[in-house]
Design a protein around this motif. Structure first.
Motif, PDB file in Angstrom:
ATOM      1  N   ALA A 106       0.847  -1.189   0.000  1.00 48.86           N
ATOM      2  CA  ALA A 106       0.000   0.000   0.000  1.00 48.86           C
ATOM      3  C   ALA A 106       0.885   1.242   0.000  1.00 48.86           C
ATOM      4  O   ALA A 106       1.851   1.315   0.758  1.00 48.86           O
ATOM      5  CB  ALA A 106      -0.909  -0.006   1.226  1.00 48.86           C
ATOM      6  N   PRO A 107       0.590   2.245  -0.850  1.00 51.15           N
ATOM      7  CA  PRO A 107       1.427   3.451  -0.906  1.00 51.15           C
ATOM      8  C   PRO A 107       1.629   4.122   0.448  1.00 51.15           C
ATOM      9  O   PRO A 107       2.700   4.667   0.718  1.00 51.15           O
ATOM     10  CB  PRO A 107       0.654   4.358  -1.878  1.00 51.15           C
ATOM     11  CG  PRO A 107      -0.093   3.407  -2.755  1.00 51.15           C
ATOM     12  CD  PRO A 107      -0.491   2.278  -1.853  1.00 51.15           C
ATOM     13  N   ARG A 108       0.614   4.062   1.312  1.00 48.04           N
ATOM     14  CA  ARG A 108       0.722   4.699   2.633  1.00 48.04           C
ATOM     15  C   ARG A 108       1.730   3.980   3.529  1.00 48.04           C
ATOM     16  O   ARG A 108       2.089   4.486   4.594  1.00 48.04           O
ATOM     17  CB  ARG A 108      -0.638   4.745   3.330  1.00 48.04           C
ATOM     18  CG  ARG A 108      -1.217   3.386   3.643  1.00 48.04           C
ATOM     19  CD  ARG A 108      -2.603   3.461   4.245  1.00 48.04           C
ATOM     20  NE  ARG A 108      -2.563   3.830   5.656  1.00 48.04           N
ATOM     21  CZ  ARG A 108      -3.614   3.744   6.468  1.00 48.04           C
ATOM     22  NH1 ARG A 108      -4.787   3.335   5.975  1.00 48.04           N
ATOM     23  NH2 ARG A 108      -3.520   4.068   7.731  1.00 48.04           N
ATOM     24  N   VAL A 109       2.176   2.786   3.094  1.00 49.08           N
ATOM     25  CA  VAL A 109       3.164   2.026   3.862  1.00 49.08           C
ATOM     26  C   VAL A 109       4.533   2.069   3.191  1.00 49.08           C
ATOM     27  O   VAL A 109       5.520   2.512   3.793  1.00 49.08           O
ATOM     28  CB  VAL A 109       2.720   0.562   4.050  1.00 49.08           C
ATOM     29  CG1 VAL A 109       3.827  -0.245   4.739  1.00 49.08           C
ATOM     30  CG2 VAL A 109       1.442   0.500   4.867  1.00 49.08           C
ATOM     31  N   TRP A 110       4.615   1.620   1.938  1.00 47.27           N
ATOM     32  CA  TRP A 110       5.943   1.494   1.322  1.00 47.27           C
ATOM     33  C   TRP A 110       6.596   2.847   1.064  1.00 47.27           C
ATOM     34  O   TRP A 110       7.827   2.972   1.150  1.00 47.27           O
ATOM     35  CB  TRP A 110       5.893   0.662   0.041  1.00 47.27           C
ATOM     36  CG  TRP A 110       5.230   1.316  -1.154  1.00 47.27           C
ATOM     37  CD1 TRP A 110       3.972   1.108  -1.607  1.00 47.27           C
ATOM     38  CD2 TRP A 110       5.831   2.261  -2.053  1.00 47.27           C
ATOM     39  NE1 TRP A 110       3.722   1.868  -2.723  1.00 47.27           N
ATOM     40  CE2 TRP A 110       4.851   2.574  -3.028  1.00 47.27           C
ATOM     41  CE3 TRP A 110       7.082   2.865  -2.135  1.00 47.27           C
ATOM     42  CZ2 TRP A 110       5.082   3.470  -4.061  1.00 47.27           C
ATOM     43  CZ3 TRP A 110       7.325   3.757  -3.171  1.00 47.27           C
ATOM     44  CH2 TRP A 110       6.337   4.066  -4.119  1.00 47.27           C
ATOM     45  N   LEU A 111       5.800   3.885   0.765  1.00 41.02           N
ATOM     46  CA  LEU A 111       6.400   5.182   0.460  1.00 41.02           C
ATOM     47  C   LEU A 111       7.062   5.810   1.688  1.00 41.02           C
ATOM     48  O   LEU A 111       8.248   6.176   1.634  1.00 41.02           O
ATOM     49  CB  LEU A 111       5.351   6.113  -0.144  1.00 41.02           C
ATOM     50  CG  LEU A 111       5.874   7.471  -0.628  1.00 41.02           C
ATOM     51  CD1 LEU A 111       6.991   7.302  -1.646  1.00 41.02           C
ATOM     52  CD2 LEU A 111       4.726   8.298  -1.214  1.00 41.02           C
ATOM     53  N   PRO A 112       6.353   5.947   2.832  1.00 48.35           N
ATOM     54  CA  PRO A 112       7.040   6.464   4.015  1.00 48.35           C
ATOM     55  C   PRO A 112       8.155   5.545   4.499  1.00 48.35           C
ATOM     56  O   PRO A 112       9.177   6.020   5.000  1.00 48.35           O
ATOM     57  CB  PRO A 112       5.925   6.606   5.060  1.00 48.35           C
ATOM     58  CG  PRO A 112       4.814   5.762   4.576  1.00 48.35           C
ATOM     59  CD  PRO A 112       4.905   5.761   3.083  1.00 48.35           C
ATOM     60  N   PHE A 113       7.955   4.230   4.348  1.00 49.71           N
ATOM     61  CA  PHE A 113       9.001   3.279   4.733  1.00 49.71           C
ATOM     62  C   PHE A 113      10.283   3.565   3.950  1.00 49.71           C
ATOM     63  O   PHE A 113      11.381   3.614   4.510  1.00 49.71           O
ATOM     64  CB  PHE A 113       8.525   1.847   4.456  1.00 49.71           C
ATOM     65  CG  PHE A 113       9.434   0.775   4.985  1.00 49.71           C
ATOM     66  CD1 PHE A 113       9.179   0.156   6.195  1.00 49.71           C
ATOM     67  CD2 PHE A 113      10.566   0.379   4.275  1.00 49.71           C
ATOM     68  CE1 PHE A 113      10.018  -0.840   6.689  1.00 49.71           C
ATOM     69  CE2 PHE A 113      11.408  -0.602   4.746  1.00 49.71           C
ATOM     70  CZ  PHE A 113      11.133  -1.222   5.963  1.00 49.71           C
ATOM     71  N   LEU A 114      10.144   3.781   2.643  1.00 46.38           N
ATOM     72  CA  LEU A 114      11.294   4.065   1.783  1.00 46.38           C
ATOM     73  C   LEU A 114      11.924   5.398   2.125  1.00 46.38           C
ATOM     74  O   LEU A 114      13.156   5.509   2.243  1.00 46.38           O
ATOM     75  CB  LEU A 114      10.849   4.046   0.318  1.00 46.38           C
ATOM     76  CG  LEU A 114      11.933   4.329  -0.727  1.00 46.38           C
ATOM     77  CD1 LEU A 114      13.012   3.255  -0.685  1.00 46.38           C
ATOM     78  CD2 LEU A 114      11.313   4.424  -2.115  1.00 46.38           C
ATOM     79  N   VAL A 115      11.102   6.438   2.310  1.00 48.35           N
ATOM     80  CA  VAL A 115      11.620   7.776   2.615  1.00 48.35           C
ATOM     81  C   VAL A 115      12.392   7.770   3.929  1.00 48.35           C
ATOM     82  O   VAL A 115      13.507   8.307   4.028  1.00 48.35           O
ATOM     83  CB  VAL A 115      10.465   8.806   2.668  1.00 48.35           C
ATOM     84  CG1 VAL A 115      10.964  10.147   3.209  1.00 48.35           C
ATOM     85  CG2 VAL A 115       9.860   8.998   1.281  1.00 48.35           C
ATOM     86  N   VAL A 116      11.802   7.158   4.961  1.00 48.63           N
ATOM     87  CA  VAL A 116      12.461   7.099   6.269  1.00 48.63           C
ATOM     88  C   VAL A 116      13.788   6.339   6.172  1.00 48.63           C
ATOM     89  O   VAL A 116      14.813   6.783   6.712  1.00 48.63           O
ATOM     90  CB  VAL A 116      11.533   6.436   7.311  1.00 48.63           C
ATOM     91  CG1 VAL A 116      12.303   6.102   8.591  1.00 48.63           C
ATOM     92  CG2 VAL A 116      10.361   7.357   7.641  1.00 48.63           C
ATOM     93  N   SER A 117      13.780   5.207   5.490  1.00 49.86           N
ATOM     94  CA  SER A 117      14.993   4.393   5.375  1.00 49.86           C
ATOM     95  C   SER A 117      16.108   5.158   4.653  1.00 49.86           C
ATOM     96  O   SER A 117      17.268   5.133   5.082  1.00 49.86           O
ATOM     97  CB  SER A 117      14.689   3.089   4.633  1.00 49.86           C
ATOM     98  OG  SER A 117      13.742   2.319   5.331  1.00 49.86           O
ATOM     99  N   LEU A 118      15.762   5.834   3.560  1.00 45.76           N
ATOM    100  CA  LEU A 118      16.769   6.567   2.788  1.00 45.76           C
ATOM    101  C   LEU A 118      17.331   7.753   3.581  1.00 45.76           C
ATOM    102  O   LEU A 118      18.546   7.967   3.620  1.00 45.76           O
ATOM    103  CB  LEU A 118      16.171   7.051   1.468  1.00 45.76           C
ATOM    104  CG  LEU A 118      15.848   5.972   0.433  1.00 45.76           C
ATOM    105  CD1 LEU A 118      15.149   6.580  -0.781  1.00 45.76           C
ATOM    106  CD2 LEU A 118      17.111   5.238  -0.002  1.00 45.76           C
ATOM    107  N   ILE A 119      16.445   8.495   4.219  1.00 50.35           N
ATOM    108  CA  ILE A 119      16.916   9.675   4.963  1.00 50.35           C
ATOM    109  C   ILE A 119      17.724   9.262   6.187  1.00 50.35           C
ATOM    110  O   ILE A 119      18.832   9.775   6.416  1.00 50.35           O
ATOM    111  CB  ILE A 119      15.733  10.570   5.369  1.00 50.35           C
ATOM    112  CG1 ILE A 119      15.108  11.215   4.128  1.00 50.35           C
ATOM    113  CG2 ILE A 119      16.203  11.662   6.348  1.00 50.35           C
ATOM    114  CD1 ILE A 119      13.879  12.044   4.422  1.00 50.35           C
TER     115      ILE A 119
END
Length: 308
Positions: free
Chosen positions: A16-29
């Protein structure tokens, strides 16, 4: 006694975009912040660097709350809870992290944080009554094996003695524990009834107060480094590494549970090592490659679990 879960709505899947997108952003930052934190260790005592970071972050979070029209008013009981969260998450946690980096490499500290999946899942089970699924256990075993290989690699290349490594690992473990308690507490019904940004604004405020008191007692009056790199680093850690990421991460905890959300900690050291390859000439060994592959494979398996 188990506490009831914060919500009764179905848990969204990892795709779900509400999960993978913040997950990716947090991990990268957060994967990038380890390089920045290392540059903060020098002229300025670590305690004051942590203080500056969260004073700015607290201001930023209040401004974000105002921009998003989120309420800042909380009741007297919640003042105490946000004080506890602030001291655990934004004071003790980060002071332990910065102190650990005085003794061991930033890469090894980052790898240690991958262990956050264990206390987060266990505390979620016993405090929130969340079940630990078989897929999550299997994925965690695979990921832990990968983390162990990454840790062994970082230990081998650490340019410090055995005592220093043990001290650094102990401080990093203390950081993991304080972060985990904070992660799970903020999902409890009493706290989760408030918007994430409201809780973060107050928690960062109290964390900043605790940091300033700790810094003054342990290191004396404030010290500042006027280098552009230091100032820019503080701003990056405050705004990008805190104001942008913590609302996303705490929202993830509420959406998919503390155990799954903690898997950002498995991805973060891999991201940190990739960035180190680009900017510092890090050379991947067989151990590092195997560890990174297992860690990511464990993530894929664990995210198939229905509950954590």
């Amino acid at each position: 006694m188990s506490l009831p879960e914060a919500g009764s709505t179905p848990e969204p899947g990892f795709l779900a975009p509400r999960v993978w997108l913040p997950f990716l952003v947090v991990s990268l930052i957060w994967g990038s912040t380890w390089l920045v934190i290392r540059d903060q260790l020098g002229t300025v005592p670590a305690s004051w660097s942590v203080t500056y970071r969260f004073v700015i972050a607290a201001i930023g979070m209040v401004l974000l709350a105002a921009a998003m029209r989120q309420p800042l008013k909380i009741d007297r009981q919640m003042v105490g809870w946000t004080m506890l969260l602030g001291v655990l998450q934004f004071s003790m946690n980060f002071n332990f992290v910065y102190a650990a980096e005085h003794h061991i490499t930033s890469g090894l500290v980052a790898v240690m944080f991958a262990l956050l999946i264990v206390p987060n899942a266990l505390l979620a089970k016993y405090w929130l009554g969340r079940q630990i699924g078989g897929a999550f256990i299997l994925g965690s075993v695979i990921a832990t094996a990968g983390v162990a290989l990454l840790m062994l690699q970082e230990y081998r290349v650490a340019p410090v003695g055995g005592t220093e490594v043990l001290l650094g690992l102990s401080l990093a473990l203390c950081s993991v524990c304080t972060a985990s308690v904070s992660n799970v507490l903020q999902v409890t019904p009493k706290i989760a009834r408030y918007p994430t940004i409201t809780i973060l604004a107050w928690s960062m405020l109290w964390g900043s107060v605790a940091n300033a008191l700790f810094a003054f007692v342990t290191d004396g009056p404030p010290v500042i480094d006027t280098r552009a790199g230091y100032i820019g680093g503080v701003l990056y850690l405050s705004i990008i590494g805190s104001v942008v990421t913590f609302p996303l991460y705490f929202r993830l905890i509420r959406d998919i549970g503390p155990g799954k959300a903690a898997y950002t900690g498995v991805v973060i050291p891999v991201v940190a090592m990739v960035l180190s390859t680009i900017f510092e000439g890090y050379i991947w060994s067989t151990l590092a490659l195997a560890g990174g592959a297992l860690a990511l494979a464990g993530l894929v398996v664990a995210m198939q679990a229905r509950k954590v």
